[in-house]
Write a protein that holds these residues in place. Sequence first.
Motif, PDB file in Angstrom:
ATOM      1  N   THR A 212      -1.855  -9.714  -4.184  1.00 20.14           N
ATOM      2  CA  THR A 212      -1.678  -9.939  -5.618  1.00 20.14           C
ATOM      3  C   THR A 212      -1.191  -8.648  -6.251  1.00 20.14           C
ATOM      4  OG1 THR A 212      -3.443 -11.597  -5.689  1.00 20.14           O
ATOM      5  CG2 THR A 212      -2.809 -10.576  -7.774  1.00 20.14           C
ATOM      6  N   ILE A 213      -0.030  -8.706  -6.919  1.00 20.60           N
ATOM      7  CA  ILE A 213       0.544  -7.520  -7.554  1.00 20.60           C
ATOM      8  C   ILE A 213       0.485  -7.708  -9.068  1.00 20.60           C
ATOM      9  CG2 ILE A 213       2.562  -6.038  -7.746  1.00 20.60           C
ATOM     10  CD1 ILE A 213       3.448  -7.002  -5.002  1.00 20.60           C
ATOM     11  N   VAL A 214      -0.225  -6.808  -9.726  1.00 18.11           N
ATOM     12  CA  VAL A 214      -0.449  -6.910 -11.171  1.00 18.11           C
ATOM     13  C   VAL A 214       0.611  -6.095 -11.906  1.00 18.11           C
ATOM     14  CG1 VAL A 214      -2.064  -6.442 -13.051  1.00 18.11           C
ATOM     15  CG2 VAL A 214      -2.925  -7.274 -10.853  1.00 18.11           C
ATOM     16  N   PRO A 337      -8.137  -3.619  -1.359  1.00 16.42           N
ATOM     17  CA  PRO A 337      -7.554  -4.594  -0.433  1.00 16.42           C
ATOM     18  C   PRO A 337      -7.146  -5.876  -1.145  1.00 16.42           C
ATOM     19  CG  PRO A 337      -9.535  -3.631   0.516  1.00 16.42           C
ATOM     20  CD  PRO A 337      -9.473  -3.163  -0.901  1.00 16.42           C
ATOM     21  N   GLY A 338      -5.912  -6.303  -0.911  1.00 17.62           N
ATOM     22  CA  GLY A 338      -5.427  -7.554  -1.483  1.00 17.62           C
ATOM     23  C   GLY A 338      -4.763  -7.434  -2.825  1.00 17.62           C
ATOM     24  N   ALA A 339      -4.716  -6.219  -3.420  1.00 18.44           N
ATOM     25  CA  ALA A 339      -4.141  -6.079  -4.765  1.00 18.44           C
ATOM     26  C   ALA A 339      -3.412  -4.750  -4.903  1.00 18.44           C
ATOM     27  CB  ALA A 339      -5.231  -6.189  -5.829  1.00 18.44           C
ATOM     28  N   LEU A 340      -2.454  -4.733  -5.859  1.00 17.13           N
ATOM     29  CA  LEU A 340      -1.658  -3.537  -6.123  1.00 17.13           C
ATOM     30  C   LEU A 340      -1.226  -3.579  -7.579  1.00 17.13           C
ATOM     31  CD1 LEU A 340      -0.450  -1.163  -4.353  1.00 17.13           C
ATOM     32  CD2 LEU A 340       1.686  -2.469  -4.364  1.00 17.13           C
ATOM     33  N   LEU A 341      -1.176  -2.402  -8.224  1.00 13.43           N
ATOM     34  CA  LEU A 341      -0.700  -2.289  -9.605  1.00 13.43           C
ATOM     35  C   LEU A 341       0.735  -1.783  -9.616  1.00 13.43           C
ATOM     36  CD1 LEU A 341      -3.628  -0.644 -11.621  1.00 13.43           C
ATOM     37  CD2 LEU A 341      -2.519  -2.795 -12.192  1.00 13.43           C
ATOM     38  N   MET A 342       1.535  -2.291 -10.577  1.00 12.74           N
ATOM     39  CA  MET A 342       2.923  -1.836 -10.724  1.00 12.74           C
ATOM     40  C   MET A 342       3.284  -1.800 -12.209  1.00 12.74           C
ATOM     41  SD  MET A 342       4.486  -1.462  -7.634  1.00 12.74           S
ATOM     42  CE  MET A 342       6.208  -1.931  -7.732  1.00 12.74           C
TER      43      MET A 342
END
Length: 530
Positions: A212-214, A337-342
């Motif tokens: 999931t990329i926020v 784990p499972g997520a990243l901010l952009m």
Amino acid sequence: MDDSYVLGWILCSVMALVALCGVVLRRQKWKGISMRTEPVKTVLTRNGECGSADASHADIIIVGAGVAGSALAHTLGKDGRRVQVIERDLSEPDRIVGELLQPGGYLKLIELGLEDCVEEIDAQQVFGYALFKDGKHTQLSYPLEKFHSDVSGRSFHNGRFIQRMREKSASLPNVHLEQGTVTSLLEEKGIVRGVQYKTKDGRELTAFASLTIVCDGCFSNLRRSLCNPKVDIPSSFVGLVLENCHLPYSNHGHVILADPSPILFYPISSTETRCLVDVPGQKVPSIANGEMANYLKTIVAPQVPPEIYDSFVAAVDKGNIRTMPNRSMPAAPHPTPGALLMGDAFNMRHPLTGGGMTVALSDIVVLRDLLRPLHDLNDAPMLCKYLESFYTLRKPVASTINTLAGALYKVFCASPDQARKEMRQACFDYLSLGGVCSAGPISLLSGLNPRPLSLVLHFFAVAIYSLGRLLLPFPSPKRIWIGARLISGASGIIFPIIKAEGVRQMFFSGDSACILQSSSNCKMREEFTK
């Protein structure tokens, strides 16, 4: 006969027991998830209509379809990933920032195959800046001699640009856009498994993906669990649109070193010019009671170039005045784990230099290159460890643009302090010298030469240039004292920004660091690509 009945009863009992165990195990698997788990059944197609899709099979969920989210969706979709994008509002945005793309950002747009998104929106080419102070002015051109004639900056209506990118990403069969508001991330044992969101018609749904990329922008309500947000609001922009205004330097951004802080002008279409008036602090004059119009006419208007004055006053009289706080926030991620901010949800800088979109697009190129060789994203802890190199590899571009934005804003603001006045005047005069004194800083600002060390050298070159002017030909005790305060003030401007960006990451994320990071990830990459 009795034996057959007994055998049948035993067989039925065993089958019932097996079925019961399966149900129990399945419930335990999602025990850590407290949200509802209905599959996503509707998506927004390219023409805005709802169609069916099985979002439970998405590889990646992207929260937000602004500049970063839309570009990322197209990029990952083009690489074959199944992408679901959830955006709060799919209508055309209407913003007063995000309208100037630097040449370095345009090169990234080309690298991502999205350069046609600046076509058919009346975007204007930008070839540099014009700087104004106390009746004097100087032209700062981008160093574009080595590039194709099409390479330059671009300025446009932010909403038109975003809609073009949304259309392009939605044209891919494996990318699905849906209008909805993501309310929370779904976690199980510290691993983000997906999101819960509310659709346009009020239904509460959940969606699951390996990553999931926020990218939900500067007002992100999801970033707190993924980073340590330290948001600073040094000022606000007051936005106006000037119609049929002829700028002194065509196809250039204009920066007026006004009192108390800078004023920006740049074209956003063939007939419109954006004006952004910086107002220091978090409080701005009221628009409703006329204080803002009076401030713009009495304080700001006398400081704009004569060629722009009438158009500026006419825009104030028209009354379409808007404001927006200017936020800055260093990147301080919590690898999850499972997520990243952009995007702006992850990292912001003062918009004075127009570098936000360049940083976002550069980050997308870095992430694309890291994900491209990976076939399977399902091992969230290993993927999280692997993607830690993202934070190192993004630093040369991000830290250069972030630091320059923060430092330039502080230098360009007026101050009663004599040392700060000298620094401001020296910066204008240094840039007016031409040659490397203008080409070096403008190449940093444009994103064409993202080198943090070069930025620091030019910054202190300005300080030393100012010091030399103070001490020559004959130094006096007063001038020596001002010079000492000038060097101290310059250090006080840039070093806190560098510290916030991270000294090690900023200056030691070059080739050697990348090689070390790459070698440490070789085994993980081999595991993913098996």
